[in-house]
Write a protein that holds these residues in place. Structure first.
Motif, PDB file in Angstrom:
ATOM      1  N   MET A   1      44.234  52.519  37.120  1.00  0.00           N
ATOM      2  CA  MET A   1      44.564  51.139  37.466  1.00  0.00           C
ATOM      3  C   MET A   1      45.693  51.145  38.500  1.00  0.00           C
ATOM      4  O   MET A   1      46.717  51.762  38.305  1.00  0.00           O
ATOM      5  CB  MET A   1      45.024  50.378  36.235  1.00  0.00           C
ATOM      6  N   LYS A   2      45.471  50.424  39.561  1.00  0.00           N
ATOM      7  CA  LYS A   2      46.461  50.273  40.624  1.00  0.00           C
ATOM      8  C   LYS A   2      47.153  48.923  40.474  1.00  0.00           C
ATOM      9  O   LYS A   2      46.679  48.029  39.809  1.00  0.00           O
ATOM     10  CB  LYS A   2      45.768  50.333  41.992  1.00  0.00           C
ATOM     11  N   TYR A   3      48.308  48.815  41.118  1.00  0.00           N
ATOM     12  CA  TYR A   3      49.113  47.591  41.055  1.00  0.00           C
ATOM     13  C   TYR A   3      48.841  46.754  42.307  1.00  0.00           C
ATOM     14  O   TYR A   3      48.919  47.263  43.421  1.00  0.00           O
ATOM     15  CB  TYR A   3      50.597  47.945  40.982  1.00  0.00           C
ATOM     16  N   TYR A   4      48.559  45.461  42.107  1.00  0.00           N
ATOM     17  CA  TYR A   4      48.242  44.573  43.221  1.00  0.00           C
ATOM     18  C   TYR A   4      48.937  43.220  43.074  1.00  0.00           C
ATOM     19  O   TYR A   4      49.350  42.836  41.989  1.00  0.00           O
ATOM     20  CB  TYR A   4      46.723  44.302  43.293  1.00  0.00           C
ATOM     21  N   GLU A   5      48.950  42.532  44.200  1.00  0.00           N
ATOM     22  CA  GLU A   5      49.422  41.142  44.261  1.00  0.00           C
ATOM     23  C   GLU A   5      48.457  40.421  45.191  1.00  0.00           C
ATOM     24  O   GLU A   5      48.087  40.959  46.231  1.00  0.00           O
ATOM     25  CB  GLU A   5      50.834  41.140  44.838  1.00  0.00           C
ATOM     26  N   VAL A   6      48.015  39.238  44.787  1.00  0.00           N
ATOM     27  CA  VAL A   6      47.199  38.420  45.684  1.00  0.00           C
ATOM     28  C   VAL A   6      47.892  37.079  45.867  1.00  0.00           C
ATOM     29  O   VAL A   6      48.292  36.450  44.905  1.00  0.00           O
ATOM     30  CB  VAL A   6      45.739  38.246  45.186  1.00  0.00           C
ATOM     31  N   LEU A   7      48.089  36.718  47.126  1.00  0.00           N
ATOM     32  CA  LEU A   7      48.641  35.417  47.462  1.00  0.00           C
ATOM     33  C   LEU A   7      47.506  34.645  48.117  1.00  0.00           C
ATOM     34  O   LEU A   7      46.831  35.176  48.996  1.00  0.00           O
ATOM     35  CB  LEU A   7      49.798  35.545  48.457  1.00  0.00           C
ATOM     36  N   PHE A   8      47.255  33.429  47.647  1.00  0.00           N
ATOM     37  CA  PHE A   8      46.240  32.615  48.298  1.00  0.00           C
ATOM     38  C   PHE A   8      46.739  31.188  48.445  1.00  0.00           C
ATOM     39  O   PHE A   8      47.566  30.719  47.676  1.00  0.00           O
ATOM     40  CB  PHE A   8      44.881  32.675  47.579  1.00  0.00           C
ATOM     41  N   ILE A   9      46.237  30.540  49.494  1.00  0.00           N
ATOM     42  CA  ILE A   9      46.652  29.177  49.826  1.00  0.00           C
ATOM     43  C   ILE A   9      45.422  28.281  49.721  1.00  0.00           C
ATOM     44  O   ILE A   9      44.395  28.545  50.352  1.00  0.00           O
ATOM     45  CB  ILE A   9      47.231  29.102  51.250  1.00  0.00           C
ATOM     46  N   LEU A  10      45.553  27.219  48.930  1.00  0.00           N
ATOM     47  CA  LEU A  10      44.477  26.249  48.765  1.00  0.00           C
ATOM     48  C   LEU A  10      44.716  25.037  49.663  1.00  0.00           C
ATOM     49  O   LEU A  10      45.855  24.749  50.029  1.00  0.00           O
ATOM     50  CB  LEU A  10      44.393  25.792  47.302  1.00  0.00           C
ATOM     51  N   LYS A  11      43.645  24.324  49.962  1.00  0.00           N
ATOM     52  CA  LYS A  11      43.755  23.111  50.781  1.00  0.00           C
ATOM     53  C   LYS A  11      44.681  22.104  50.095  1.00  0.00           C
ATOM     54  O   LYS A  11      44.637  21.939  48.880  1.00  0.00           O
ATOM     55  CB  LYS A  11      42.379  22.470  50.949  1.00  0.00           C
ATOM     56  N   PRO A  12      45.517  21.406  50.857  1.00  0.00           N
ATOM     57  CA  PRO A  12      46.441  20.439  50.260  1.00  0.00           C
ATOM     58  C   PRO A  12      45.757  19.149  49.807  1.00  0.00           C
ATOM     59  O   PRO A  12      46.346  18.355  49.081  1.00  0.00           O
ATOM     60  CB  PRO A  12      47.424  20.153  51.393  1.00  0.00           C
ATOM     61  N   THR A  13      44.514  18.951  50.194  1.00  0.00           N
ATOM     62  CA  THR A  13      43.800  17.725  49.846  1.00  0.00           C
ATOM     63  C   THR A  13      43.199  17.758  48.442  1.00  0.00           C
ATOM     64  O   THR A  13      42.674  16.747  47.972  1.00  0.00           O
ATOM     65  CB  THR A  13      42.668  17.466  50.863  1.00  0.00           C
ATOM     66  N   LEU A  14      43.281  18.899  47.756  1.00  0.00           N
ATOM     67  CA  LEU A  14      42.713  19.024  46.419  1.00  0.00           C
ATOM     68  C   LEU A  14      43.559  18.281  45.393  1.00  0.00           C
ATOM     69  O   LEU A  14      44.784  18.239  45.498  1.00  0.00           O
ATOM     70  CB  LEU A  14      42.606  20.496  46.008  1.00  0.00           C
ATOM     71  N   THR A  15      42.903  17.717  44.384  1.00  0.00           N
ATOM     72  CA  THR A  15      43.626  17.062  43.287  1.00  0.00           C
ATOM     73  C   THR A  15      44.169  18.136  42.349  1.00  0.00           C
ATOM     74  O   THR A  15      43.780  19.300  42.441  1.00  0.00           O
ATOM     75  CB  THR A  15      42.687  16.133  42.495  1.00  0.00           C
ATOM     76  N   GLU A  16      45.066  17.736  41.441  1.00  0.00           N
ATOM     77  CA  GLU A  16      45.632  18.684  40.461  1.00  0.00           C
ATOM     78  C   GLU A  16      44.529  19.361  39.657  1.00  0.00           C
ATOM     79  O   GLU A  16      44.585  20.546  39.373  1.00  0.00           O
ATOM     80  CB  GLU A  16      46.597  17.956  39.523  1.00  0.00           C
TER      81      GLU A  16
END
Length: 125
Positions: A1-16
């Motif tokens: 098992m390797k160590y990872y980080e994922v950063l992702f950006i969602l559209k600001p128009t999405l509801t909660e």
């Protein structure tokens, strides 16, 4: 098992509700493919450095996880075709120093300035 980080950006128009659905979707992809999620850091909606797909803002998330390397190709494929994700970045932590930093970050501990060594530029004569 390797160590990872994922950063992702969602559209600001999405509801909660849509944002939480997409987060659950990404978590499901990770867990189905054998990843062990350490921490999820919701960073909120922020201004982007530059416009991406006509958006000036985005909702940021960072997930720290351990996974086999075979998962990364699948995760990248899914994030690439998901319309609500406007950008993503996957980081792999390899050596002992990086893994130590990953463990601190995944626990929410900020690195001290002593641990962060600035890169010195060569002098110009």
């Amino acid at each position: 098992m390797k160590y990872y980080e994922v950063l992702f950006i969602l559209k600001p128009t999405l509801t909660e509700e849509e944002v939480s659905t997409k987060l659950e979707f990404v978590k499901e992809i990770l867990s189905k493919n054998g990843a062990k999620i350490q921490t999820i850091v919701p960073m909120g909606t922020r201004k982007l450095a530059y416009k991406i797909k006509k958006y000036e803002r985005g909702t940021y998330f960072v997930i720290y996880f351990k996974a086999p390397t075979s998962l990364i190709a699948e995760l990248e494929r899914v994030l690439r075709i998901t319309e609500e994700v406007i950008r993503f970045l996957i980081v792999k932590y390899e050596n002992k120093k990086e893994i130590s930093a990953w463990e601190k970050l995944s626990q929410g501990i900020k690195q001290s300035k002593k641990e962060i060594k600035p890169i010195e530029a060569p002098e110009i004569q």
